[in-house]
Design a protein around this motif. Structure first.
Motif, PDB file in Angstrom:
ATOM      1  N   LEU A  51      37.703  21.747  39.046  1.00 17.52           N
ATOM      2  CA  LEU A  51      36.915  22.962  39.193  1.00 17.52           C
ATOM      3  C   LEU A  51      35.670  22.896  38.314  1.00 17.52           C
ATOM      4  CD1 LEU A  51      39.587  25.836  39.113  1.00 17.52           C
ATOM      5  CD2 LEU A  51      38.684  24.591  41.086  1.00 17.52           C
ATOM      6  N   ASP A  52      34.542  23.337  38.856  1.00 16.82           N
ATOM      7  CA  ASP A  52      33.327  23.476  38.055  1.00 16.82           C
ATOM      8  C   ASP A  52      33.363  24.762  37.239  1.00 16.82           C
ATOM      9  OD1 ASP A  52      32.016  21.138  39.119  1.00 16.82           O
ATOM     10  OD2 ASP A  52      31.763  22.267  40.977  1.00 16.82           O
ATOM     11  N   GLY A  53      34.036  25.762  37.774  1.00 13.59           N
ATOM     12  CA  GLY A  53      34.143  27.046  37.084  1.00 13.59           C
ATOM     13  C   GLY A  53      35.316  27.833  37.623  1.00 13.59           C
ATOM     14  N   LEU A  54      35.714  28.834  36.858  1.00 11.75           N
ATOM     15  CA  LEU A  54      36.825  29.690  37.243  1.00 11.75           C
ATOM     16  C   LEU A  54      36.415  31.139  37.109  1.00 11.75           C
ATOM     17  CD1 LEU A  54      39.875  30.166  37.894  1.00 11.75           C
ATOM     18  CD2 LEU A  54      40.287  30.060  35.422  1.00 11.75           C
ATOM     19  N   VAL A  55      36.741  31.955  38.118  1.00 11.17           N
ATOM     20  CA  VAL A  55      36.523  33.396  38.094  1.00 11.17           C
ATOM     21  C   VAL A  55      37.891  34.057  37.994  1.00 11.17           C
ATOM     22  CG1 VAL A  55      35.624  35.397  39.328  1.00 11.17           C
ATOM     23  CG2 VAL A  55      34.451  33.181  39.502  1.00 11.17           C
ATOM     24  N   VAL A  56      38.121  34.817  36.919  1.00 11.43           N
ATOM     25  CA  VAL A  56      39.396  35.497  36.709  1.00 11.43           C
ATOM     26  C   VAL A  56      39.188  36.980  36.936  1.00 11.43           C
ATOM     27  CG1 VAL A  56      41.232  35.993  35.050  1.00 11.43           C
ATOM     28  CG2 VAL A  56      40.167  33.732  35.088  1.00 11.43           C
ATOM     29  N   ALA A  57      39.792  37.513  37.999  1.00 11.60           N
ATOM     30  CA  ALA A  57      39.585  38.900  38.395  1.00 11.60           C
ATOM     31  C   ALA A  57      40.672  39.795  37.828  1.00 11.60           C
ATOM     32  CB  ALA A  57      39.560  39.010  39.919  1.00 11.60           C
ATOM     33  N   GLY A  58      40.279  40.988  37.411  1.00 11.90           N
ATOM     34  CA  GLY A  58      41.241  41.986  36.951  1.00 11.90           C
ATOM     35  C   GLY A  58      40.776  43.365  37.368  1.00 11.90           C
ATOM     36  N   SER A  59      41.724  44.267  37.624  1.00 15.77           N
ATOM     37  CA  SER A  59      41.366  45.634  37.997  1.00 15.77           C
ATOM     38  C   SER A  59      42.190  46.615  37.186  1.00 15.77           C
ATOM     39  CB  SER A  59      41.592  45.870  39.492  1.00 15.77           C
ATOM     40  OG  SER A  59      42.963  46.124  39.748  1.00 15.77           O
ATOM     41  N   GLU A  60      41.836  47.894  37.269  1.00 14.44           N
ATOM     42  CA  GLU A  60      42.522  48.898  36.477  1.00 14.44           C
ATOM     43  C   GLU A  60      43.920  49.191  36.993  1.00 14.44           C
ATOM     44  OE1 GLU A  60      41.348  53.135  37.140  1.00 14.44           O
ATOM     45  OE2 GLU A  60      39.781  52.243  38.374  1.00 14.44           O
ATOM     46  N   TYR A  61      44.284  48.693  38.168  1.00 17.41           N
ATOM     47  CA  TYR A  61      45.631  48.923  38.672  1.00 17.41           C
ATOM     48  C   TYR A  61      46.632  48.358  37.686  1.00 17.41           C
ATOM     49  CZ  TYR A  61      49.921  48.361  41.291  1.00 17.41           C
ATOM     50  OH  TYR A  61      51.244  48.386  41.668  1.00 17.41           O
ATOM     51  N   SER A  62      47.590  49.175  37.249  1.00 20.94           N
ATOM     52  CA  SER A  62      48.550  48.754  36.228  1.00 20.94           C
ATOM     53  C   SER A  62      49.227  47.447  36.625  1.00 20.94           C
ATOM     54  CB  SER A  62      49.611  49.841  36.020  1.00 20.94           C
ATOM     55  OG  SER A  62      49.040  50.990  35.476  1.00 20.94           O
ATOM     56  N   GLY A  63      49.161  46.482  35.727  1.00 19.72           N
ATOM     57  CA  GLY A  63      49.792  45.205  35.982  1.00 19.72           C
ATOM     58  C   GLY A  63      48.824  44.130  36.409  1.00 19.72           C
ATOM     59  N   PHE A  64      47.592  44.477  36.798  1.00 21.63           N
ATOM     60  CA  PHE A  64      46.634  43.488  37.258  1.00 21.63           C
ATOM     61  C   PHE A  64      45.423  43.344  36.333  1.00 21.63           C
ATOM     62  CE2 PHE A  64      48.840  43.867  41.340  1.00 21.63           C
ATOM     63  CZ  PHE A  64      48.887  42.540  41.732  1.00 21.63           C
ATOM     64  N   GLU A  65      45.431  44.043  35.213  1.00 19.40           N
ATOM     65  CA  GLU A  65      44.291  43.928  34.307  1.00 19.40           C
ATOM     66  C   GLU A  65      44.484  42.851  33.245  1.00 19.40           C
ATOM     67  OE1 GLU A  65      46.035  47.886  33.431  1.00 19.40           O
ATOM     68  OE2 GLU A  65      46.991  46.083  34.143  1.00 19.40           O
ATOM     69  N   GLY A  66      45.703  42.347  33.109  1.00 18.46           N
ATOM     70  CA  GLY A  66      46.035  41.499  31.972  1.00 18.46           C
ATOM     71  C   GLY A  66      45.329  40.173  31.898  1.00 18.46           C
ATOM     72  N   ALA A  67      44.991  39.569  33.045  1.00 19.30           N
ATOM     73  CA  ALA A  67      44.342  38.261  32.999  1.00 19.30           C
ATOM     74  C   ALA A  67      42.973  38.338  32.336  1.00 19.30           C
ATOM     75  CB  ALA A  67      44.215  37.691  34.414  1.00 19.30           C
ATOM     76  N   VAL A  68      42.275  39.464  32.517  1.00 21.16           N
ATOM     77  CA  VAL A  68      40.982  39.648  31.865  1.00 21.16           C
ATOM     78  C   VAL A  68      41.166  39.748  30.352  1.00 21.16           C
ATOM     79  CG1 VAL A  68      39.088  41.298  31.525  1.00 21.16           C
ATOM     80  CG2 VAL A  68      39.765  40.617  33.833  1.00 21.16           C
ATOM     81  N   THR A  69      42.159  40.518  29.921  1.00 23.68           N
ATOM     82  CA  THR A  69      42.439  40.620  28.483  1.00 23.68           C
ATOM     83  C   THR A  69      42.838  39.265  27.911  1.00 23.68           C
ATOM     84  OG1 THR A  69      43.231  42.872  28.844  1.00 23.68           O
ATOM     85  CG2 THR A  69      43.789  41.851  26.746  1.00 23.68           C
ATOM     86  N   TYR A  70      43.638  38.534  28.647  1.00 25.28           N
ATOM     87  CA  TYR A  70      44.129  37.228  28.191  1.00 25.28           C
ATOM     88  C   TYR A  70      42.988  36.290  27.835  1.00 25.28           C
ATOM     89  CZ  TYR A  70      46.807  32.855  28.254  1.00 25.28           C
ATOM     90  OH  TYR A  70      47.381  31.655  27.916  1.00 25.28           O
ATOM     91  N   LEU A  71      41.876  36.350  28.584  1.00 25.43           N
ATOM     92  CA  LEU A  71      40.789  35.400  28.383  1.00 25.43           C
ATOM     93  C   LEU A  71      39.530  36.004  27.775  1.00 25.43           C
ATOM     94  CD1 LEU A  71      41.128  33.225  31.595  1.00 25.43           C
ATOM     95  CD2 LEU A  71      41.605  32.547  29.240  1.00 25.43           C
ATOM     96  N   SER A  72      39.594  37.286  27.362  1.00 21.66           N
ATOM     97  CA  SER A  72      38.396  37.881  26.761  1.00 21.66           C
ATOM     98  C   SER A  72      38.700  38.798  25.580  1.00 21.66           C
ATOM     99  CB  SER A  72      37.623  38.682  27.810  1.00 21.66           C
ATOM    100  OG  SER A  72      38.317  39.878  28.154  1.00 21.66           O
ATOM    101  N   GLY A  73      39.919  39.341  25.522  1.00 22.64           N
ATOM    102  CA  GLY A  73      40.251  40.339  24.512  1.00 22.64           C
ATOM    103  C   GLY A  73      39.983  41.761  24.963  1.00 22.64           C
ATOM    104  N   PHE A  74      39.275  41.931  26.083  1.00 24.19           N
ATOM    105  CA  PHE A  74      38.910  43.263  26.568  1.00 24.19           C
ATOM    106  C   PHE A  74      40.010  43.830  27.456  1.00 24.19           C
ATOM    107  CE2 PHE A  74      37.140  46.134  29.737  1.00 24.19           C
ATOM    108  CZ  PHE A  74      36.404  47.012  28.960  1.00 24.19           C
ATOM    109  N   GLN A  75      40.400  45.088  27.210  1.00 24.39           N
ATOM    110  CA  GLN A  75      41.356  45.771  28.067  1.00 24.39           C
ATOM    111  C   GLN A  75      40.615  46.712  29.008  1.00 24.39           C
ATOM    112  OE1 GLN A  75      44.547  47.841  26.102  1.00 24.39           O
ATOM    113  NE2 GLN A  75      45.208  48.870  27.974  1.00 24.39           N
ATOM    114  N   ILE A  76      40.801  46.510  30.310  1.00 28.23           N
ATOM    115  CA  ILE A  76      40.146  47.356  31.302  1.00 28.23           C
ATOM    116  C   ILE A  76      40.739  48.760  31.238  1.00 28.23           C
ATOM    117  CG2 ILE A  76      39.712  47.699  33.759  1.00 28.23           C
ATOM    118  CD1 ILE A  76      39.989  44.670  34.115  1.00 28.23           C
ATOM    119  N   VAL A  77      39.886  49.743  31.134  1.00 26.76           N
ATOM    120  CA  VAL A  77      40.315  51.139  31.161  1.00 26.76           C
ATOM    121  C   VAL A  77      40.000  51.761  32.516  1.00 26.76           C
ATOM    122  CG1 VAL A  77      40.053  53.411  30.088  1.00 26.76           C
ATOM    123  CG2 VAL A  77      40.074  51.354  28.668  1.00 26.76           C
TER     124      VAL A  77
END
Length: 400
Positions: A51-77
């Motif tokens: 892969l040249d790059g990876l896009v990790v998507a997360g949304s506010e739906y409970s249970g689907f925001e964690g991948a963004v936090t895992y790779l950035s520290g930010f919790q989607i509100v």
């Protein structure tokens, strides 16, 4: 006359003129060693798949925001976000412009960018760096259509399984977060059991547990339901229900409790509850015996080197021998996203490794399609076998 910003302008972090100011611009020394290790793990997986790059998507739906936090520290509100991980170079996180004020942006450890059309921002970045092959985590369930369409010129590769396998083994810091979530979840179940009584509504009883979960720092990261059988005695039906005030509990209930503590690691811990003196149906009693057998089998079967298929066969044996089928996945990896790969199931040849964390919850259903038993545990994989982190007896709890 409105002047459209150039692509370059859109890609800039928030300027000092924005009320939130520099708080939105993390500096490089805020990147923790834990996040650096996570990025290294993911980049190793990216390299395996060219892969040249990876896009990790997360949304506010409970249970689907964690991948963004895992790779950035930010919790989607609120809203959604994408973490962009180049094979080489610094990662960054992209938000839709309307998400500028709907999260604690100071928690992010990587650069933040805002744009009305995040997909176009990602596409412009990829094109400018000559990317051809892009992996997307959340391609099927999370990424918005408009953002996906902006990537149609590239070779887009689904990357859900690959990213989950790369993060399945938990670090020491993650294990501490998992254990804290288990502590909270277990106590929440105890409070649910103490509040339970036939005739009370599911909302009344669940509210006691939810109050504790929020007080302990879970926020809204809870996904709690019940399985009941209104007007019936000694059994529960297989359907999961929201704990509403019009759902009056009978003499048997299966709480389904799933929470993530302050560290954002999801866990699941629950037991079946019966009112004192309740006679369980014959199928419910037999399922409880099979549950006890699964619990003991997992302690040896869930060892490093065993395949997910092997574990599934071992823990489901008692249910199948009694003629029951499993209506929900037997188990799965669990972390900052509620349900992660690998799953514990037939034909899944992924090998377990030490410090994987698995949620196990055989959803046993009788041949009549009615009598059901569902109890949850969060397990740690070790070289010797599985360790149930909540350490609760595997049995129906009779509440007086």
């Amino acid at each position: 006359m409105a002047v459209e910003k150039s692509v370059g302008d859109r890609l800039q972090p928030v300027s000092d003129s924005v009320p939130l100011g520099d708080r939105l611009q993390p500096v490089s020394d805020t990147v923790s060693s834990e996040l650096e290790q996570r990025l290294a793990n993911i980049r190793s997986a990216m390299a395996e798949h060219a892969l040249d790059g990876l896009v990790v998507a997360g949304s506010e739906y409970s249970g689907f925001e964690g991948a963004v936090t895992y790779l950035s520290g930010f919790q989607i509100v609120h809203r959604y976000a994408y973490v962009i991980v180049p094979a080489e170079g610094d990662p960054f996180v992209v938000f839709p412009s309307e998400a500028r004020y709907v999260g604690e942006h100071g928690t992010a450890q990587i650069e933040q960018r805002f744009d009305p059309f995040p997909g176009q921002t990602i596409a412009d970045h990829a094109k400018g760096r000559g990317w051809r092959r892009i992996g997307v985590y959340g391609l099927d369930y999370v990424m918005t259509v408009r953002d996906y369409r902006a990537l149609e010129a590239f070779e887009v590769v689904p990357f859900d399984v690959e990213l989950d396998l790369a993060r399945a083994v938990k670090s020491e810091a993650e294990l501490e977060s998992v254990k804290d979530s288990v502590r909270i979840n277990r106590r929440g179940f105890e409070l649910f059991a103490e509040a339970y009584a036939p005739g009370r509504s599911a909302a009344e009883v669940m509210a006691v547990a939810e109050e504790y979960f929020v007080a302990e720092g879970c926020g809204r990261l809870t996904m709690n339901m019940v399985l009941t059988a209104p007007g019936r005695s000694g059994l529960a039906l297989p359907e999961f229900k929201i704990a509403r005030k019009d759902e009056v509990l009978g003499d048997f209930v299966l709480p389904s409790l799933e929470i993530a503590g302050p560290g954002m690691h999801w866990v699941e811990v629950s037991r079946a509850l019966a009112a004192e003196g309740t006679t369980l149906s014959a199928d419910t009693q037999a399922m409880a015996e099979a549950y006890a057998e699964y619990y003991e089998a997992a302690k040896t079967a869930m060892r490093a080197g065993a395949t997910c298929h092997d574990v599934h066969v071992a823990v489901s044996k008692g249910f199948h021998e009694r003629g029951y089928h499993l209506g929900h996945v037997t188990g799965h990896s669990i972390g900052m996203t509620m349900i992660e790969f690998p799953k514990i199931g037939e034909g899944v040849e992924t090998e377990l490794a030490e410090n994987m964390v698995l949620s196990m919850h055989p959803h046993a259903i009788a041949a009549n399609g009615e009598d059901c038993l569902y109890m949850q545990d969060t397990w740690l994989v070790t070289a010797q076998g599985g360790v149930p982190l909540a350490d609760l007896p595997m049995e129906v709890v009779f509440a007086g």
